[in-house]
Design a protein around this motif. Structure first.
Motif, mmCIF file in Angstrom:
data_model
loop_
_atom_site.group_PDB
_atom_site.id
_atom_site.type_symbol
_atom_site.label_atom_id
_atom_site.label_comp_id
_atom_site.label_asym_id
_atom_site.label_seq_id
_atom_site.Cartn_x
_atom_site.Cartn_y
_atom_site.Cartn_z
ATOM 1 N N GLY A 1 0.773 -1.232 0.000
ATOM 2 C CA GLY A 1 0.000 0.000 0.000
ATOM 3 C C GLY A 1 0.800 1.276 0.000
ATOM 4 N N LEU A 2 2.087 1.211 -0.355
ATOM 5 C CA LEU A 2 2.923 2.409 -0.385
ATOM 6 C C LEU A 2 3.246 2.797 -1.822
ATOM 7 C CD1 LEU A 2 5.461 1.450 2.418
ATOM 8 C CD2 LEU A 2 3.640 3.160 2.586
ATOM 9 N N ALA A 3 3.347 4.097 -2.056
ATOM 10 C CA ALA A 3 3.815 4.586 -3.353
ATOM 11 C C ALA A 3 5.335 4.667 -3.326
ATOM 12 C CB ALA A 3 3.229 5.966 -3.636
ATOM 13 N N VAL A 4 5.953 4.504 -4.490
ATOM 14 C CA VAL A 4 7.408 4.622 -4.602
ATOM 15 C C VAL A 4 7.737 6.053 -5.007
ATOM 16 C CG1 VAL A 4 9.490 3.753 -5.722
ATOM 17 C CG2 VAL A 4 7.568 2.199 -5.304
ATOM 18 N N PRO A 5 8.518 6.785 -4.196
ATOM 19 C CA PRO A 5 8.871 8.169 -4.564
ATOM 20 C C PRO A 5 9.566 8.222 -5.917
ATOM 21 C CG PRO A 5 9.481 7.706 -2.290
ATOM 22 C CD PRO A 5 9.084 6.396 -2.901
ATOM 23 N N ASP A 6 9.368 9.344 -6.613
ATOM 24 C CA ASP A 6 9.925 9.468 -7.964
ATOM 25 C C ASP A 6 11.435 9.275 -7.981
ATOM 26 O OD1 ASP A 6 9.750 10.153 -10.834
ATOM 27 O OD2 ASP A 6 10.898 11.914 -10.215
#
Length: 259
Positions: A142-147
Motif C-alpha cells: 500500500g505504499l507509493a514509490v517516490p519518484d
C-alpha cells in the motif's frame, strides 16, 4: 565498527557489513551508522567501499514495525524516511567506487541501497525452488514509490521494464535479476564479497583522477534523483495514513507476527 555496521578492511577497500539481526531492517540508527561508515571510509582515504549484508539477507528494507510504532507522529515518520534517504545519498554521492555485495534478499529499501552503488553482485540461492529476490515491493503493502527511487531503477533497467516492476511491486528472482540487468553478477553466497572486491581491482589500477572525474560525471543523474525535491517526503508521510496504506501495513505486520 559500531553497533549496526561492521567495518572490515581488505587492503585499501573497506567493507561495510550491515549487522542488525535478524534481517538488517533499516531503522534510523542503522541508516545513521551506514552514513558514518561511509564518511569514515572517506576520512581515512580508502580507495573503495563494499556494502554487504548477512548470508541470505542483504536488507529487508525499512523497519516497518518501527515506522508503525511512531503512530501519528508525522515529524518522526518523515525524519525516519529522511534518515533512510540520507543513507542512500551517502552511497550515491560517495566520491570513491562502491559495490553492493547483495548476500541474499533485497526488497524495497535494500534494493534502493544497491541501486545507489556502481556495481551489484548478488548471491544465487542454493535452492533453485526458493530463489533470492530483489525489487521494490512497496505497492504490495500500500505504499507509493517516490519518484527519486523510481529513477534509480529506470537508469539501470530502462523505463518500460521499471514501470512494470514498480507498479506491480514485483520481487525479481535472482536469475531473472541478472538477465534484465538489475544485478551485474550472480554467484554463490560465499563468493559475493570476493567477487565485489575482484571487480574493483582493475578499476582501482586506472589513473585515479581521470577515473574518479569520469565516474562523477556518469553518476550525476543518480545524485540528482535523490535530491529532496524529487522525493517529496512530506507527501509520502501524508500518504502513509491513507486507509489503503494502513490496511496494507496491518496485513504486513500480521504476516510478520507483529500485529
Amino acid at each position: 565498527m559500531n553497533a549496526y555496521v561492521q567495518s572490515i578492511d581488505h587492503g585499501r577497500i573497506r567493507e561495510l557489513r550491515l549487522a542488525r539481526p535478524p534481517v538488517n531492517a533499516l531503522d534510523p540508527a542503522l541508516c545513521r551508522a551506514l552514513i558514518a561508515g561511509v564518511e569514515g571510509a572517506v576520512a581515512e582515504d580508502m580507495d573503495a567501499v563494499v556494502v554487504s549484508g548477512a548470508p541470505g539477507m542483504f536488507s529487508a528494507g525499512l523497519d516497518v514495525p518501527h515506522l508503525v510504532s511512531l503512530g501519528e507522529d508525522r515529524h518522526a515518520l518523515q525524519a525516519a524516511w529522511g534518515a533512510f534517504f540520507g543513507a542512500a545519498r551517502a552511497l550515491a554521492g560517495l566520491r570513491i567506487p562502491v559495490v553492493a555485495a547483495i548476500t541474499g534478499h533485497a526488497p524495497a529499501g535494500g534494493c534502493v541501497l544497491s541501486l545507489c552503488c556502481d556495481y551489484r553482485v548478488m548471491a544465487r540461492s542454493p535452492d533453485p525452488k526458493r530463489p533470492f529476490t530483489i525489487g521494490m515491493n512497496e505497492t504490495q503493502v500500500g505504499l507509493a514509490v517516490p519518484d527519486g527511487a523510481q529513477q534509480l531503477m529506470r537508469r539501470v533497467i530502462g523505463h518500460h521494464r521499471a514501470e512494470r516492476l514498480l507498479v506491480a511491486g514485483a520481487m525479481v528472482p535472482d536469475e531473472e535479476a541478472l538477465r534484465i540487468g538489475l544485478v551485474d553478477e550472480l554467484v554463490a553466497v560465499e563468493e559475493v564479497v570476493p567477487r565485489a572486491l575482484a571487480w574493483l581491482e582493475p578499476l582501482l589500477r586506472l589513473p585515479r583522477a581521470p577515473m574518479l572525474q569520469t565516474r562523477a560525471l556518469a553518476r550525476a543523474d543518480l545524485i540528482r534523483a535523490l535530491d529532496p525535491e524529487h522525493l517529496h517526503l512530506d507527501r509520502f508521510a501524508e500518504g502513509w495514513y491513507e486507509p489503503d496504506t494502513q490496511a496494507g501495513l496491518r496485513a504486513l505486520l500480521a504476516r510478520l507476527g507483529k500485529a
